[in-house]
Design a protein around this motif. Sequence first.
Motif, PDB file in Angstrom:
ATOM      1  N   ALA A 189       0.840  -0.933   0.143  1.00  0.00           N
ATOM      2  CA  ALA A 189      -0.121  -0.224   0.003  1.00  0.00           C
ATOM      3  C   ALA A 189       0.694   1.321  -0.023  1.00  0.00           C
ATOM      4  O   ALA A 189       0.452   2.327  -0.712  1.00  0.00           O
ATOM      5  N   SER A 190       1.921   1.076   0.578  1.00  0.00           N
ATOM      6  CA  SER A 190       3.006   2.550   0.754  1.00  0.00           C
ATOM      7  C   SER A 190       3.426   2.825  -0.908  1.00  0.00           C
ATOM      8  O   SER A 190       3.404   3.969  -1.415  1.00  0.00           O
ATOM      9  N   ASP A 191       3.560   1.770  -1.465  1.00  0.00           N
ATOM     10  CA  ASP A 191       4.015   1.919  -2.783  1.00  0.00           C
ATOM     11  C   ASP A 191       3.195   2.673  -3.673  1.00  0.00           C
ATOM     12  O   ASP A 191       3.205   3.540  -4.599  1.00  0.00           O
ATOM     13  N   ALA A 192       1.808   2.035  -3.550  1.00  0.00           N
ATOM     14  CA  ALA A 192       0.549   2.373  -4.172  1.00  0.00           C
ATOM     15  C   ALA A 192       0.401   3.909  -3.945  1.00  0.00           C
ATOM     16  O   ALA A 192       0.180   4.737  -4.754  1.00  0.00           O
ATOM     17  N   LEU A 193       0.393   4.299  -2.522  1.00  0.00           N
ATOM     18  CA  LEU A 193       0.173   5.655  -2.198  1.00  0.00           C
ATOM     19  C   LEU A 193       1.231   6.727  -2.771  1.00  0.00           C
ATOM     20  O   LEU A 193       0.995   7.628  -3.012  1.00  0.00           O
ATOM     21  N   ASN A 194       2.368   6.209  -2.728  1.00  0.00           N
ATOM     22  CA  ASN A 194       3.564   7.211  -3.180  1.00  0.00           C
ATOM     23  C   ASN A 194       3.306   7.256  -4.535  1.00  0.00           C
ATOM     24  O   ASN A 194       3.507   8.531  -5.265  1.00  0.00           O
ATOM     25  N   THR A 195       2.812   6.217  -5.352  1.00  0.00           N
ATOM     26  CA  THR A 195       2.663   6.489  -6.718  1.00  0.00           C
ATOM     27  C   THR A 195       1.352   7.445  -7.059  1.00  0.00           C
ATOM     28  O   THR A 195       1.446   8.281  -7.940  1.00  0.00           O
ATOM     29  N   ALA A 196       0.377   7.392  -6.186  1.00  0.00           N
ATOM     30  CA  ALA A 196      -0.902   8.165  -6.395  1.00  0.00           C
ATOM     31  C   ALA A 196      -0.286   9.569  -6.053  1.00  0.00           C
ATOM     32  O   ALA A 196      -0.763  10.599  -6.653  1.00  0.00           O
ATOM     33  N   ILE A 197       0.117   9.922  -4.743  1.00  0.00           N
ATOM     34  CA  ILE A 197       0.531  11.363  -4.174  1.00  0.00           C
ATOM     35  C   ILE A 197       1.511  11.842  -5.002  1.00  0.00           C
ATOM     36  O   ILE A 197       1.312  12.834  -5.532  1.00  0.00           O
ATOM     37  N   PHE A 198       2.688  11.441  -5.336  1.00  0.00           N
ATOM     38  CA  PHE A 198       3.498  12.030  -6.108  1.00  0.00           C
ATOM     39  C   PHE A 198       3.147  12.303  -7.632  1.00  0.00           C
ATOM     40  O   PHE A 198       3.705  13.091  -8.334  1.00  0.00           O
ATOM     41  N   GLY A 199       2.325  11.447  -8.249  1.00  0.00           N
ATOM     42  CA  GLY A 199       2.028  11.497  -9.354  1.00  0.00           C
ATOM     43  C   GLY A 199       0.846  12.603  -9.618  1.00  0.00           C
ATOM     44  O   GLY A 199       0.992  13.301 -10.597  1.00  0.00           O
ATOM     45  N   VAL A 200      -0.028  12.833  -8.630  1.00  0.00           N
ATOM     46  CA  VAL A 200      -0.998  13.904  -8.766  1.00  0.00           C
ATOM     47  C   VAL A 200      -0.253  15.212  -8.491  1.00  0.00           C
ATOM     48  O   VAL A 200      -0.442  16.034  -9.179  1.00  0.00           O
ATOM     49  N   VAL A 201       0.647  15.088  -7.355  1.00  0.00           N
ATOM     50  CA  VAL A 201       1.529  16.595  -7.157  1.00  0.00           C
ATOM     51  C   VAL A 201       2.205  17.202  -8.329  1.00  0.00           C
ATOM     52  O   VAL A 201       2.324  18.074  -8.787  1.00  0.00           O
ATOM     53  N   ASP A 202       3.019  16.047  -8.825  1.00  0.00           N
ATOM     54  CA  ASP A 202       3.810  16.202 -10.163  1.00  0.00           C
ATOM     55  C   ASP A 202       3.106  16.976 -11.146  1.00  0.00           C
ATOM     56  O   ASP A 202       3.543  17.722 -11.977  1.00  0.00           O
ATOM     57  N   ALA A 203       1.946  16.252 -11.557  1.00  0.00           N
ATOM     58  CA  ALA A 203       1.114  16.651 -12.923  1.00  0.00           C
ATOM     59  C   ALA A 203       0.609  17.893 -12.352  1.00  0.00           C
ATOM     60  O   ALA A 203       0.445  18.947 -13.444  1.00  0.00           O
ATOM     61  N   ALA A 204       0.030  18.449 -11.139  1.00  0.00           N
ATOM     62  CA  ALA A 204      -0.423  19.767 -10.762  1.00  0.00           C
ATOM     63  C   ALA A 204       0.646  20.690 -10.918  1.00  0.00           C
ATOM     64  O   ALA A 204       0.282  21.769 -11.395  1.00  0.00           O
ATOM     65  N   SER A 205       2.000  20.310 -10.369  1.00  0.00           N
ATOM     66  CA  SER A 205       3.070  21.329 -10.495  1.00  0.00           C
ATOM     67  C   SER A 205       3.560  21.544 -12.000  1.00  0.00           C
ATOM     68  O   SER A 205       3.844  22.901 -12.127  1.00  0.00           O
ATOM     69  N   ARG A 206       3.332  20.843 -12.768  1.00  0.00           N
ATOM     70  CA  ARG A 206       3.681  21.074 -14.045  1.00  0.00           C
ATOM     71  C   ARG A 206       2.577  21.939 -14.830  1.00  0.00           C
ATOM     72  O   ARG A 206       2.727  22.470 -15.793  1.00  0.00           O
ATOM     73  N   ASP A 207       1.437  21.735 -14.494  1.00  0.00           N
ATOM     74  CA  ASP A 207       0.321  22.441 -15.264  1.00  0.00           C
ATOM     75  C   ASP A 207       0.111  23.654 -14.641  1.00  0.00           C
ATOM     76  O   ASP A 207      -0.874  24.469 -15.424  1.00  0.00           O
ATOM     77  N   SER A 208       0.591  24.176 -13.331  1.00  0.00           N
ATOM     78  CA  SER A 208       0.089  25.552 -12.902  1.00  0.00           C
ATOM     79  C   SER A 208       1.178  26.053 -12.171  1.00  0.00           C
ATOM     80  O   SER A 208       2.246  25.586 -11.631  1.00  0.00           O
ATOM     81  N   ASP A 209       1.301  27.418 -12.271  1.00  0.00           N
ATOM     82  CA  ASP A 209       2.355  28.178 -11.583  1.00  0.00           C
ATOM     83  C   ASP A 209       2.006  28.177  -9.961  1.00  0.00           C
ATOM     84  O   ASP A 209       2.864  28.700  -9.371  1.00  0.00           O
ATOM     85  N   THR A 210       0.712  27.885  -9.518  1.00  0.00           N
ATOM     86  CA  THR A 210       0.375  28.047  -8.338  1.00  0.00           C
ATOM     87  C   THR A 210       0.667  26.728  -7.551  1.00  0.00           C
ATOM     88  O   THR A 210       0.663  25.510  -7.921  1.00  0.00           O
ATOM     89  N   ARG A 211       1.102  26.985  -6.194  1.00  0.00           N
ATOM     90  CA  ARG A 211       1.571  25.631  -5.534  1.00  0.00           C
ATOM     91  C   ARG A 211       0.398  24.822  -5.151  1.00  0.00           C
ATOM     92  O   ARG A 211      -0.556  25.474  -4.591  1.00  0.00           O
TER      93      ARG A 211
END
Length: 416
Positions: free
Chosen positions: A78-100
Amino acid sequence: MAASKRVIYLDNASTSWPKAPNVASTMADYLNTEAANPGRGAHAMALASEKMIGDARALIANLLNAEAPERIVFGLNASDALNTAIFGVVDAASRDSDTRPHVVSTYLEHNSIRRPLNSLEQRGIIELTRVEADANGLLCPDAIASAVKPNTVLVAFTHASNVLGAVQPLPEIVKAVRQTPAGESALVLTDSSQTVGAVPIDVQECGVDLLAAPGHKGLLGPTGTGLLYVSPRAYDPDRTDDGRPIRMVNFKSGGTGTDSATPTQPVELPVYFEAGTPNTVGIAGLAAGVRYVVEHGVEQIWDHEQRLVRQLADLLSSDSRITLHGCSSHNDSNIPRVGLLSITVAGVDPGEASAWLDATYGVAVRPGLHCAPGAHESTGTFPAGTIRISPGPFTTEQEIEIAARAVREMADSMAV
């Protein structure tokens, strides 16, 4: 007087034991007959491995009512799956917007959510808001919705606390988040480590976007297995071509066994989030565990475990030396629970109590903070933690009676 030293295993919230019948034999048979690398050859063994993994995906997809088998991504835990989700969503959002990006979570969380979010916050990558639960460990949907901001990209929380055991109102939380101004863009992630296989879950009905779970707890499979459900809202391969914002990206790339000429990770599911040779032997065992759960019924397993926890709470609640944490919910049918009970004994260190129970009665329980220090801070049991007692599908009423007697005798022997 000490009872027989046979093991009474009451640590199923950590990992299930015994495993479902046929898990070990299925793994051994697979290892001895079919354990080739899937998707990396045209010979019969490779094809058999590929089919086995596909069948396992389909089993889990049916259990959760996922839209398609490929929306079940296999991982280590589950830790592996949660890391995939958390970092995947945050990385995508960081690329798409200048807002933190902003993330909403809770104080109940296991370190598998808490630590990734703490790391991202400390590095200045996200804003983070945490929401309190009530004394029973229940989250209020309106409180979570109130924490959502215009720049919220993720709401991440446990489906059931591994300390207090109350099952969160998942559909209501998802609905409350969706009704906020940022609800259409924010994704909802749940850590279902204590619920998948032990509590009925329909991912389409409840509307969750991402769901992480281990294979070795409620699904009764081996350690080293886990899964992430990825909804069409969270990841749609077509978004890579049509200009819509991408809500989740992968952070692992590597071998896939197919489409090897592509210079980057193929965008199709599940390979977009799976890189390298999978744990085929573990997945074979996981499939055997899932089959047992399906055949015996999640509702029946849940009823059995809740009944045992109520029995244990009834046997211990009259002893003034023993505190049952989240106890008001144990006999409240309006608060669904998973099969665990956290207790403390006045003047007794949980670690020493656990060692006594094991040495004297063969009762295996889990002391300490259970990788969820925030939950213990909220319930007033930090830093020593609690004694967590967690029955499983194969636990009997007689074993609960012995465990309760053992706890009372331990209090007689050790309590101040």
